[in-house]
Write an enzyme that holds these catalytic residues in place. Sequence first.
Site, short mmCIF file in Angstrom:
data_model
loop_
_atom_site.label_atom_id
_atom_site.label_comp_id
_atom_site.label_asym_id
_atom_site.label_seq_id
_atom_site.Cartn_x
_atom_site.Cartn_y
_atom_site.Cartn_z
N ASP A 27 15.15 0.79 1.67
CA ASP A 27 13.82 0.82 1.07
C ASP A 27 14.02 1.01 -0.43
OD1 ASP A 27 11.35 1.59 0.01
OD2 ASP A 27 10.71 2.57 1.86
N TYR A 51 10.52 8.28 3.43
CA TYR A 51 9.07 8.29 3.22
C TYR A 51 8.40 8.81 4.50
CZ TYR A 51 4.39 6.37 2.56
OH TYR A 51 3.04 6.22 2.45
N ARG A 62 -2.16 -17.05 9.55
CA ARG A 62 -1.48 -15.85 10.09
C ARG A 62 0.00 -16.09 10.36
NH1 ARG A 62 -0.65 -14.78 15.12
NH2 ARG A 62 -2.51 -15.74 15.95
N LYS A 87 3.27 -0.11 -4.66
CA LYS A 87 3.75 0.75 -5.74
C LYS A 87 4.10 -0.10 -6.96
CE LYS A 87 3.14 3.64 -2.40
NZ LYS A 87 4.19 4.04 -1.47
#
Length: 390
Positions: A183, A111, A59, A208
């Site tokens: 972004d 977005y 992690r 994407k």
Amino acid sequence: MSDSAKQGPATGIIHNRRHKDPFGSPYSPVYNTTTYRFENTEALLDVIEGRTQGNLYTRWGTNPTIQELEMGLARLENAEAALAFASGMAAISATLLAHGRNGIVCVGDLYGGTQELLINHCQTLGIPVRFLFKEELAQLEAELDRPGKLVYFETPANPNLAILDLQAIAATAHRQGALVAVDNTFASPINQKPLELGADLVLHSATKYLGGHSDLTAGALMTSTELATTVASWRKNLGQLIAPETAALLSRSLRTLQVRIRQHNDNALAVARAMEQHPKVLKVHYPGLPSFADHKLASQQMTGFGGMLSIEVEGGQQAAASVADNLKVFLLATSLGGVESLVSQPSATSHHALSREERLQRGIGDGMLRLSVGLEDAQDLIADLHQALK
Ligand SMILES: *Cc1c(COP(=O)(O)O)cnc(C)c1O
């Protein structure tokens, strides 16, 4: 192997490897582990206390499969460092919490998930958030009234593909002591490298184009080692790490990114040109068309125009819905960037919550359809649109 710094981007990403495999496999195995065994307590303390480099717990980000992916992600944007996340929103939220707490100024359309995060969560935490329309860019300097703020935007933006001037915004921001986060999901690193144009932090929904097959959810941040170190500690304690198996799948996808993006670019341009000729199509928004308002700026800062475009059909919302419903090759679905072509109606999906007036203000006409142009044969995509427009 030859000096990797001199290699082209495709060679670099295909041969992206941290270690030579003892069995001669060209690719690394997947280290599907959460923990790492030590020879003795002294060796464990050496790692915990920072005397030697070593892996303790996945992690924290110390997993060989994830670290190899991050080497590749950094390479794609020519960045010093990269961090991989469980989703695009994980990358965006960790970055905003790490570097946006003095105030975030957003420019242009964002977005939907990012917008929700900023309004519902960042503002609730007391972080000052301001939204400027693209047309209000002149106010940016005044909004950055004290150093340490973060400027955040997307270019091309969703769904009208509006382009923002990366170099100009970065210059204004840096003059005022602000950081710039972009972004870069829509363009992909093959078509646009914001760090080279002055941005400090680049974000991707790897779900994407980087993943490219609609079969994984992941996110990425590319930036300097210094800025990444702060974000890594948020990622660790918010628990936003990508899973090793997903990291391996994403590394696999990156090896074909350049050829996929080139084909997305070609297919989208072919579809855009065909739609521009269609009598029932009122408008085509595609940065690669000379008729597109921001075409000149797009040509200056992008090396390809991407696989996303939107069209406005005659007859408004009803007519657009009927075109979407009649398409057979294009699938009616949200998301983007996969090998398969998708269609969505912004007024029914991403911008459903807005009033008609608010949509028009953002350049989203009633009959708008957003197309994510995939890697099918362009002639089949064009034929599909022609039959659905009948
Ligand atoms: C999809 C998307 C995101 C969010 O990414 P997830 O992987 O779904 O969390 C962020 N920005 C843009 C531009 C996107 O298209």
